[in-house]
Scaffold this active site. Structure first.
Site, mmCIF file in Angstrom:
data_model
loop_
_atom_site.group_PDB
_atom_site.id
_atom_site.type_symbol
_atom_site.label_atom_id
_atom_site.label_comp_id
_atom_site.label_asym_id
_atom_site.label_seq_id
_atom_site.Cartn_x
_atom_site.Cartn_y
_atom_site.Cartn_z
ATOM 1 N N HIS A 106 -6.129 71.723 57.677
ATOM 2 C CA HIS A 106 -5.596 72.954 57.089
ATOM 3 C C HIS A 106 -4.301 73.444 57.756
ATOM 4 O O HIS A 106 -4.136 74.631 58.040
ATOM 5 C CB HIS A 106 -6.650 74.062 57.132
ATOM 6 C CG HIS A 106 -7.815 73.826 56.204
ATOM 7 N ND1 HIS A 106 -7.733 73.064 55.079
ATOM 8 C CD2 HIS A 106 -9.112 74.272 56.252
ATOM 9 C CE1 HIS A 106 -8.909 73.048 54.459
ATOM 10 N NE2 HIS A 106 -9.764 73.765 55.152
ATOM 11 N N HIS A 176 -8.353 79.058 49.605
ATOM 12 C CA HIS A 176 -9.663 78.828 50.211
ATOM 13 C C HIS A 176 -10.631 79.979 49.946
ATOM 14 O O HIS A 176 -11.400 80.360 50.828
ATOM 15 C CB HIS A 176 -9.484 78.595 51.710
ATOM 16 C CG HIS A 176 -10.494 77.677 52.317
ATOM 17 N ND1 HIS A 176 -11.823 78.001 52.416
ATOM 18 C CD2 HIS A 176 -10.363 76.436 52.838
ATOM 19 C CE1 HIS A 176 -12.462 77.003 53.010
ATOM 20 N NE2 HIS A 176 -11.598 76.043 53.257
ATOM 21 N N GLU A 305 -11.450 74.152 45.994
ATOM 22 C CA GLU A 305 -10.071 74.072 46.482
ATOM 23 C C GLU A 305 -9.332 72.979 45.723
ATOM 24 O O GLU A 305 -9.509 71.798 45.994
ATOM 25 C CB GLU A 305 -10.076 73.766 47.981
ATOM 26 C CG GLU A 305 -10.926 74.717 48.803
ATOM 27 C CD GLU A 305 -11.377 74.075 50.114
ATOM 28 O OE1 GLU A 305 -10.537 73.502 50.833
ATOM 29 O OE2 GLU A 305 -12.574 74.121 50.413
#
Ligand code: GAL
Length: 340
Positions: A106, A176, A305
């Site tokens: 991420h 997210h 996602e």
């Protein structure tokens, strides 16, 4: 449509954070924070007309700063994992920050979720932008990013991603949000349908190996709608490795996903131009208080996602996350809400 922006708080470092709110005539209201370009809440009417907040989050900025889990955040520069925290581009190796064992997750130690973005109001939207400097977390090129959150009259939250870099780089932006269409409690009763016959095989670190597996005859077959909890405990290696669903499905056209809560009657349809959707059943969400003090934890939400397949720079044949210098990137995902 009403769009307002108000102060939300200050970061520990003293930066001002704003909360923008968009409300449509049907009563749907979305709140976005300039910290992490984060969706803090999505209020939608249930089948009785009462409003439910279908996105997990916190009441205070301090909790967003202190906690893990990326609740509601915009993740980047590259969302999801990059194996070995390195990639090769134009004959050069780029080492990245390691923040998930040996891998990069991420966007690194300080991803896009941990920055204060600029925020502006449009007629029916909130426009968040920031410049990620050359070298941030190891990525080449200064990247200008704009994420626009729009609420439509027919109750969709549309997220538009735009980016441009001054050098060749890699980009994989997503959101997210942890969805709970009942407004709280377990999400295992939520029924999910996916337009996907294949999904990315993971290794023990939730990192795609590069192989795509067929869902037929497995717990990963969501081509017909079924409760998330029906097969999550099945004795299958891929579920065991991830502690539940935490896999990127290869999308095939039509709506990517339809999620439904029998308790509230709220249905959410996800449409995207991305080739994949990571389905994550909040397996790592340790119990914690959320908005209004309600405790949330493992399996109390599902993230959908939309993105390029993870680890694409290390997996031959996966769609490429390379963004060439000066070329515009644009991508759209819509989450449309209805009741039945
Ligand atoms: C998800 C990812 C999970 C976990 C989570 C954050 O996107 O697929 O493995 O890292 O984010 O806790």
């Amino acid at each position: 449509m009403a769009v307002t922006i108000a102060p939300f708080g200050r970061t520990a470092a003293g930066e001002e954070v704003l909360a923008g709110r968009i409300e449509n005539a049907a009563g749907m209201a979305v709140t976005v924070l300039s910290y992490g370009a984060t969706v803090q809440s999505i209020q939608v009417p249930d089948r009785t007309g009462g409003l439910r907040d279908v996105a997990l989050g916190y009441d205070t900025l301090a909790e967003y700063e202190a906690n893990d889990g990326y609740l509601g955040a915009t993740v980047g520069r590259v969302g999801n994992r990059i194996g070995g925290a390195r990639f090769w581009l134009n004959g050069q190796e780029y080492p990245l920050a390691k923040n998930d064992g040996e891998n990069h997750l991420h966007g690194g130690v300080r991803g896009f979720d941990k920055y204060v973005w600029d925020m502006a109001a449009g007629a029916d939207s909130l426009i968040c932008s920031r410049v990620s400097p050359d070298g941030e977390e190891g990525y080449p090129g200064a990247l200008t990013v704009t994420v626009t959150f729009t609420v439509t009259a027919d109750s969709a939250l549309v997220i538009d991603y735009a980016a441009r870099s001054d050098r060749d780089t890699v980009v994989n932006l997503t959101n997210h949000t942890y969805f709970n269409l009942s407004g709280g409690g377990s999400a295992l009763d939520h029924e999910l349908r996916l337009s996907a016959r294949r999904f990315c095989e993971n290794d023990g670190g939730c990192l795609p190996t590069g192989r795509l597996l067929d869902v037929t005859g497995t717990a990963f077959d969501f081509r017909e709608s079924k409760p998330l909890g029906r097969d999550i405990g099945a004795a299958e290696e891929q579920l065991r490795l991830a502690g539940g669903y935490d896999h990127c499905f290869a999308l095939e056209g039509g709506p990517a996903a339809v999620l439904y809560s029998p308790a509230s009657g709220i249905e959410m349809t996800v449409e995207t131009d991305m080739p994949g959707v990571q389905v994550y059943t909040a397996n790592f969400l340790t119990p914690r208080p959320g908005k209004g003090g309600a405790v949330m934890g493992q399996r109390d939400a599902v993230c959908l996602e939309t993105q390029l397949f993870p680890n694409a720079m290390n997996c031959w044949g996966f769609p490429s996350p390379v963004l060439r210098a000066g070329k515009p990137l644009s991508s759209r995902t819509a989450y449309r809400f209805a009741v039945r």
